[in-house]
Design a protein around this motif. Sequence first.
Motif, short mmCIF file in Angstrom:
data_model
loop_
_atom_site.label_atom_id
_atom_site.label_comp_id
_atom_site.label_asym_id
_atom_site.label_seq_id
_atom_site.Cartn_x
_atom_site.Cartn_y
_atom_site.Cartn_z
N MET A 136 -7.97 2.10 9.52
CA MET A 136 -8.77 3.09 8.82
C MET A 136 -9.20 2.64 7.42
O MET A 136 -9.90 3.35 6.72
N GLN A 137 -8.77 1.45 7.00
CA GLN A 137 -9.09 1.00 5.65
C GLN A 137 -10.59 0.81 5.43
O GLN A 137 -11.30 0.34 6.30
N SER A 138 -11.01 1.13 4.23
CA SER A 138 -12.39 0.84 3.81
C SER A 138 -12.40 -0.51 3.09
O SER A 138 -11.35 -1.09 2.81
N GLN A 139 -13.60 -0.99 2.76
CA GLN A 139 -13.71 -2.24 2.01
C GLN A 139 -13.06 -2.08 0.63
O GLN A 139 -12.44 -3.03 0.12
N GLU A 140 -13.15 -0.89 0.06
CA GLU A 140 -12.52 -0.63 -1.23
C GLU A 140 -11.00 -0.76 -1.13
O GLU A 140 -10.33 -1.32 -2.02
N TYR B 200 -5.43 -8.60 7.32
CA TYR B 200 -5.37 -7.15 7.48
C TYR B 200 -5.10 -6.89 8.96
O TYR B 200 -5.84 -7.35 9.82
N ALA B 201 -4.03 -6.17 9.22
CA ALA B 201 -3.63 -5.95 10.61
C ALA B 201 -4.34 -4.74 11.19
O ALA B 201 -4.92 -3.92 10.48
N ARG C 98 -9.38 -2.60 1.03
CA ARG C 98 -9.06 -4.03 1.21
C ARG C 98 -9.14 -4.76 -0.12
O ARG C 98 -8.32 -5.64 -0.41
N MET C 99 -10.10 -4.41 -0.93
CA MET C 99 -10.23 -5.06 -2.23
C MET C 99 -9.05 -4.71 -3.15
O MET C 99 -8.60 -5.55 -3.92
N GLU C 100 -8.53 -3.49 -3.04
CA GLU C 100 -7.36 -3.12 -3.83
C GLU C 100 -6.17 -3.98 -3.46
O GLU C 100 -5.38 -4.39 -4.31
N ALA C 101 -6.00 -4.25 -2.17
CA ALA C 101 -4.91 -5.13 -1.72
C ALA C 101 -5.10 -6.54 -2.26
O ALA C 101 -4.16 -7.20 -2.72
N LEU C 102 -6.35 -7.03 -2.22
CA LEU C 102 -6.65 -8.37 -2.73
C LEU C 102 -6.35 -8.46 -4.23
O LEU C 102 -5.83 -9.48 -4.71
N LYS C 103 -6.64 -7.39 -4.98
CA LYS C 103 -6.45 -7.43 -6.44
C LYS C 103 -4.99 -7.53 -6.85
O LYS C 103 -4.69 -7.88 -8.00
N ASN C 104 -4.06 -7.25 -5.91
CA ASN C 104 -2.64 -7.52 -6.20
C ASN C 104 -2.39 -9.01 -6.36
O ASN C 104 -1.44 -9.41 -7.03
N TYR C 105 -3.25 -9.84 -5.74
CA TYR C 105 -3.09 -11.29 -5.77
C TYR C 105 -4.21 -11.99 -6.54
O TYR C 105 -4.09 -13.17 -6.86
N PHE C 106 -5.28 -11.28 -6.82
CA PHE C 106 -6.39 -11.82 -7.59
C PHE C 106 -7.00 -10.66 -8.38
O PHE C 106 -7.97 -10.03 -7.95
N PRO C 107 -6.42 -10.35 -9.55
CA PRO C 107 -6.83 -9.17 -10.30
C PRO C 107 -8.32 -9.10 -10.64
O PRO C 107 -8.88 -8.01 -10.77
N ASN C 108 -8.97 -10.25 -10.77
CA ASN C 108 -10.39 -10.27 -11.17
C ASN C 108 -11.35 -10.28 -9.98
O ASN C 108 -12.55 -10.52 -10.16
N ALA C 109 -10.84 -10.05 -8.77
CA ALA C 109 -11.69 -10.12 -7.58
C ALA C 109 -12.83 -9.11 -7.63
O ALA C 109 -12.65 -7.97 -8.06
#
Length: 492
Positions: free
Chosen positions: A363-367, A316-317, A369-380
Amino acid sequence: MEEPDVILIGAGIMSATLGILIKELDPNCKIEIYERMSEAASESSDAWNNAGTGHAAFCELNYTPEKEDGSIDISKALKISEAYEVSRQFWSYLVQKEIIKNPEDFIHSIPHVSFVWGDDNVRFLKKRHEALTEKSLFKRMLFSTDKDLLNNWIPLVVKNRDENIPVAATYMPIGTDVNFGSLTRLLFEYLKNQEGVSLYFQTEVEKLKKQDDGKWKVKVRDLGTKKSRKIKTPFVFIGAGGGSLRLLEKAAIEEGDGFGGFPISGQWLRCMNPDIIKQHNAKVYGKAAVGSPPMSVPHIDTRMIDGKQELLFGPYAGFTTKFLKNGSYMDLLKSIQTDNIVPMLSAGVNNIPLTKYLIEQVMQSQEDRMEALKNYFPNAKAEDWVLETAGKRVQVIKKDKNGKGVLEFGTEVVNDDDGSLAVLLGASPGASTSVSIMIEVISRCFPNKYNSEEWQAKLKEMIPAFGETLNDNDELCIKIRAMTSKTLKLVN
């Protein structure tokens, strides 16, 4: 005043590589190394501060852009892949010479995967695969849209996806994960025990100035005792990561005019669930968001750090004014000089979408960041992941032919006309291609010795395919890879 033959500033992978190369080429060379931190590889080279990908362009889609006519430009990928093979050859030589005792202390086989979804991206990846596999270095790359096969390659990534959205992946079994922090420390552990080599930690370079005789006078300060001393040398290399730009400005060479820096910070999500970690065994790279920097290409990576398997997603930049993780918030302001203010301002104006993207990332929240992760790991699940701070990267800004500023992504070597000073600026894929970059420094700064029969023969000993390319030579590519895979204990 002491007069070593070579001064290396910064104890990262670049200085370590150059130091070993020079010492092997000229065993009598006297070298002094200065590092402001208390140990080697504390900044960009540290395992937690970079991606650890042995960048061979197998999976990084930003190295193969699509042209306006729809064709794929593979020129950068070929150059990077070729350079990484040079690094592998050199590391193999170090293992054979027992300069490095155990290659598993720094390198492991991890498949490299590119993963995309959507009709347009699938078409792009297929064209990329077709273009690359015409070349020797990429012939073993596989392409598939079959979800059963993809499930074998990258189960975490493909499970529970929308069946109506097409997906595709390329798979390269001979990819690697490299702990550049460990490698750097192994190299310095060897170097510091060599005759004529002195390594100084917690030592900051305060001044460097070229003398009338062409040598450099360098003033350094021990951060512990606060005492300063001066050294004179015919050659200085600055490989201080984010600190290199300020030192280039202090050197005040004409070739350094107009250079500026654009700092970018990074963060990872680190998986803390052992059951999840063991289900993934690949470095999976996707496509960067529009307007984002290349270092922000999303990837979910298996890593081997200090003997333990890890799983990271990111980076995350974010925008920062620091040039180093352990730097000052005044770094950016202090780097602005009369010669680079126009290039830096014009580069800023021309990269407003990038600035907007970085602000949004901050400005990203943890939520988010998790949405970005779910593009690569849907069950995260959020409870399985924690946020870790990664390293800083200072992207190069330099003058174009009109005197305006251009933001460059990659590495840049700046040297003065007589080769007495060389400075490395920029970032990825620097560490992976460090051997090729440092050989370039040697060729520029020691041209007579570099072209001598003795040094050419030694370079050929250290890098068996030195002076040759593997891209269009199947036989040589297979031979060299078999050799380095055996020595480095990698999948061939």
